[in-house]
Design an enzyme around this catalytic site. Structure first.
Site, PDB file in Angstrom:
ATOM      1  N   ARG B 298       0.833  -1.202   0.000  1.00 10.09           N
ATOM      2  CA  ARG B 298       0.000   0.000   0.000  1.00 10.09           C
ATOM      3  C   ARG B 298       0.866   1.250   0.000  1.00 10.09           C
ATOM      4  O   ARG B 298       0.575   2.219  -0.697  1.00 10.09           O
ATOM      5  CB  ARG B 298      -0.951  -0.018   1.194  1.00 10.09           C
ATOM      6  N   TYR B 431      -5.703  -1.276  -7.223  1.00 10.97           N
ATOM      7  CA  TYR B 431      -5.243  -2.530  -6.608  1.00 10.97           C
ATOM      8  C   TYR B 431      -4.723  -2.326  -5.178  1.00 10.97           C
ATOM      9  O   TYR B 431      -4.724  -1.205  -4.681  1.00 10.97           O
ATOM     10  CB  TYR B 431      -4.255  -3.281  -7.497  1.00 10.97           C
ATOM     11  N   GLU B 432      -4.347  -3.398  -4.568  1.00  6.64           N
ATOM     12  CA  GLU B 432      -3.908  -3.390  -3.146  1.00  6.64           C
ATOM     13  C   GLU B 432      -4.975  -2.829  -2.221  1.00  6.64           C
ATOM     14  O   GLU B 432      -4.684  -2.113  -1.271  1.00  6.64           O
ATOM     15  CB  GLU B 432      -2.613  -2.579  -2.986  1.00  6.64           C
ATOM     16  N   GLY B 433      -6.214  -3.147  -2.502  1.00  6.95           N
ATOM     17  CA  GLY B 433      -7.325  -2.567  -1.748  1.00  6.95           C
ATOM     18  C   GLY B 433      -7.694  -1.260  -2.418  1.00  6.95           C
ATOM     19  O   GLY B 433      -6.894  -0.329  -2.430  1.00  6.95           O
TER      20      GLY B 433
END
Lengths: 258, 538
Positions: B298, B431-433
């Site tokens: 993140r 992406y990555e949440g």
């Protein structure tokens, strides 16, 4: 084999050069220094030669104020084994004095090979390497584009361009001073493991004042100035025929090139 | 494609705002020196500009190729990957035990900015490898560590992380991949994963997938029942040599808007019931372990936003200085162009401070000898992570939009780099949440860290800064305006906590993204004000 590399630290090519108010030199404030690019070729060739001729060692030598130790450390991180920093002690130096000090530092070290850049990119004098060779009474070959170590490890074959696509090929017996030209090799980066290792490699400090003897500069810098700013270009308007006429007229009368 | 970065701003943050010499006081970094940090950054920037940046545009045009069986990365990636690895860049910030370089994250953050700004698509490969290797290094058994980690950091093998499935994106708990225990202690993996970055490619001889799966009988439809497995593409013998293929099939690759040089794969595990995996750490601890990688990822997403925004801004600035339009003026002389450039500059420099300082808090939180200090800084890093990810990627995208606007019509044309920057950076908000998930993370988890103490301490630090400098003549008005903004963030946070306390989640959740943006704006405002104070003193 014992191999020396002579390094000069110069302002980064992207540095905006400012001339001092009294025109005696350039402002050193805010300058980012790098290893002169031709000297990087020299470092790479020295390391490559070492790898081909074990056991060998590479010693990076630089003359200048304390900041040049950074250049030495970079060479050590690339793979050189030891460093010699020659403190300039604030002495007045030109190419002649620089070469004398370097030669005096090197003369008792019995180097088989001394690699340098063909010139430094700051003053572009291209004198120091040749004079060092002269003072050490060893042969020098500048502008080396190819360096091939002889099977006896005591000589090398060197190629250089002499214009028009012609190459000169020399063989030289060591000791010798070799000046690197662009294209000699692709210098490696100082890798992260290399940077870690460099920390523990020894750097000896010498003093230029102990090495300079009675040598005095033969040249002095009289004045520094920036090149005149380039004027804005001209855009010609009109039909092709008129354009050609205008262009020829301008080239002849204004630019005075034809 | 040329890559440029404002190295002066980078150094200003490191040397005068962060005071990176403080890192040397931490036992973990005692073998380093400031000269070494500087040399590392010099070399990284040189490598980025000379080796990485030149393949950025061509890899975007070429993309990845899939022949039904194997994936080929763009031309030049394989050689670059090896060179990148040889220079020690893959594991630059991890311990030296298995071939990492042990650099502080604070130094690796600017390095990453240089690399990603030069080609974010290329950087996906070493980035994923590093993350996967570090997971094994942190949580797996000695046996697994000895087999895999060193070979991954050295560039011999690649790595991926396999979370997402078609029905399980933001709700990872819904994954269906299963891991059936075998008599020898290994597991048989069966299931499908999508959106796997670096899932297959020709850069390395083997690829090590870290796969989330559920052991039958463990809780369903919840992240609590998930375990983490090492699943090699090609099996590895006990002596570390390669064995048989491991029944991992590449089904397809995605055709994407940006980062086209990064292979995004659909993978099928165990088509023939012959895919072997090895449990990492404890059973059902998978999600918790994966969060180590996710938190890092993140921050790196935010860094991607910063890096591409920085590259786009430098490119627009250079263009504006040479493009002549109207009255013989370069466009940078026109006020509206200056306005756009100033917004870009402020955003990029603000994001840079946010990302670098968060990396600094990470280092302090991990390595400070005093446990209380560790807790203090770790809290700040945790609090700021969703802001780095979300605000970094969103604002990064906005900067590329302004950079394009600065170019005018030429910016829209692929001869100039900004349209690629704009396409490449978009993924970072997804992406990555997704960024929406980040906002919920800030609201739901981060505000209540240590019972709200973390956010209070962070507020206090900023408030003390305001008090200490409120009489600085040139910043007096700005600081008094800033104080109002700061307090309104605090009040909003308090009222959200009060609402959620009485079970009213609707309004806070509806406002979560706005709140994250508001909070991030204030945090960046703080870092920029602090820079102004420092600059004024010098």
């Amino acid at each position: 084999m014992k191999i020396a590399v002579l390094l000069k630290q110069v302002p980064d090519t992207e540095t905006k050069i400012r001339v001092k108010g009294d025109a005696s030199g350039i402002e050193s404030d805010g300058i980012k220094y790098i290893i002169s690019p031709y000297d990087e070729f020299a470092i790479e060739e020295a390391i490559k030669t070492k790898e081909k001729s074990a056991p060998s060692e590479v010693i990076a030598v630089s003359l200048g104020p304390v900041r040049v130790v950074d250049a030495i450390r970079t060479a050590l991180a690339m793979g050189a084994d030891k460093g010699i920093h020659i403190d300039d002690c604030g002495l007045a130096m030109d190419s002649f004095v620089t070469a004398k000090v370097l030669a005096n530092a090197l003369k008792n070290e019995n180097f088989d090979l001394i690699f340098t850049g063909k010139q430094a990119i700051d003053d572009d004098a291209s004198q120091v390497s040749q004079m060092v060779a002269e003072f050490l009474n060893v042969p020098q070959l500048m502008l080396a584009e190819k360096f091939e170590l002889g099977a006896d490890k005591k000589s090398a074959t060197i190629e250089r361009s002499v214009g028009g696509g012609t190459k000169e090929v020399y063989t030289v017996e060591f000791p010798a001073v070799i000046g690197a030209e662009k294209g000699l090799n692709t210098p490696r980066y100082a890798s992260l493991p290399g940077i870690m290792k460099a920390k523990t490699k020894p750097v000896t400090t010498l003093k230029a004042s102990d090495l300079v003897g009675e040598t005095k500069p033969k040249t002095t810098n009289v004045n520094f100035r920036l090149p005149p700013e380039r004027a804005a270009g001209k855009v010609l308007q009109g039909e092709p025929e008129q354009l050609a006429q205008q262009l020829v007229k301008l080239l002849r009368e204004e630019a005075k090139v034809i | 494609m040329e890559y440029n970065v404002n190295r002066r701003d980078v150094d200003f943050i490191l040397k005068e705002q962060m005071h990176y010499e403080k890192l040397l006081e931490l036992p973990a970094f005692k073998d380093y020196s400031l000269e070494m940090f500087d040399m590392v950054l010099d070399q990284a920037l040189k490598f980025a500009q000379q080796e990485v940046a030149p393949i950025n545009a061509s890899s975007d045009k070429e993309g990845c190729q899939f022949d039904g069986k194997n994936v080929k990365a763009p031309k030049g990636f394989k050689e670059l990957y090896q060179k990148f690895a040889e220079n020690g860049f893959i594991g630059s910030d991890v311990p030296t035990t298995y071939g990492g370089q042990g650099l502080p994250f604070s130094v690796v953050m600017p390095m990453s900015e240089f690399f990603s700004g030069s080609s974010v698509a290329f950087m996906m490969y070493p980035g994923l490898t590093r993350g996967a290797a570090h997971l094994i290094e942190t949580f797996a058994s000695e046996e697994l560590k000895n087999i895999y980690v060193q070979k991954m950091y050295s560039g011999q093998w690649g790595g991926t992380m396999g979370l997402t499935e078609p029905q399980a994106g933001s709700s990872v708990g819904d994954i269906k991949t299963i891991a059936e225990p075998q008599a020898d202690g290994s597991y048989k993996i069966k299931g499908g994963k999508i959106f796997i970055s670096s899932g297959d490619h020709d850069l390395t001889e083997n690829i090590i997938h870290l796969v989330l799966a559920r052991i039958p009988g463990d809780p369903e439809a919840s992240t609590k029942g998930i375990s983490l497995f090492v699943v090699p593409k090609i099996r590895v013998n006990k002596d570390g040599t390669l064995g048989e293929p491991n029944d991992v099939r590449t089904v397809n690759i995605e055709h994407k808007m940006g980062i086209k040089g990064s292979a995004t794969c659909t993978l099928a595990f165990g088509d023939n019931d012959n895919c072997i995996g090895y449990l990492v750490g404890n059973r059902m601890a998978g999600m918790k372990q994966m969060f180590q990688m996710m938190n890092e990822a993140r921050l790196l997403c935010g860094m991607q936003g910063l890096s591409i925004a920085g590259a786009a801004y430098e490119s627009a600035l250079a263009y504006a200085k040479v493009r002549v339009q109207g009255q013989g003026k370069t466009i940078v002389e026109w006020p509206d162009v200056r306005r756009m450039l100033m917004v870009q500059k402020a955003t990029v420099e603000g994001l840079r401070a946010l990302l670098y300082m968060t990396a600094f808090y990470e280092d302090m939180g991990k390595y400070h000898p005093d446990a209380e200090k560790r807790e203090y800084y770790e809290g700040f890093a945790d609090l700021l992570t969703p802001m780095c990810k979300s605000y970094g990627s969103d604002q990064g995208f906005r900067v590329t939009e302004l950079a394009m606007q600065t170019y005018g019509g030429y910016g829209y044309i692929s001869e100039y780099p900004v349209e690629q920057y704009m396409r490449d950076v978009k993924i970072s908000s997804l992406y990555e949440g997704t960024n929406g998930i980040q906002a919920l993370d800030l609201l739901g988890r981060k505000l209540s860290l240590r019972g709200g103490q973390v956010v209070q301490q962070f507020y206090q630090m900023i408030d003390e800064f305001v008090t200490a400098n409120q009489n600085t003549p040139v910043l007096k008005n700005e600081l008094s305006e800033f104080k109002k903004a700061l307090d309104s963030v605090a009040q909003t946070a308090m009222s959200f906590m009060e609402m959620t306390g009485r079970g009213d989640f609707n309004y806070p959740m509806l406002s979560a993204t706005n709140f994250l943006n508001m909070f991030s704006g204030v945090v960046i405002g703080y870092f920029l004000m602090e820079q102004a104070v420092i600059a004024q003193k010098n």
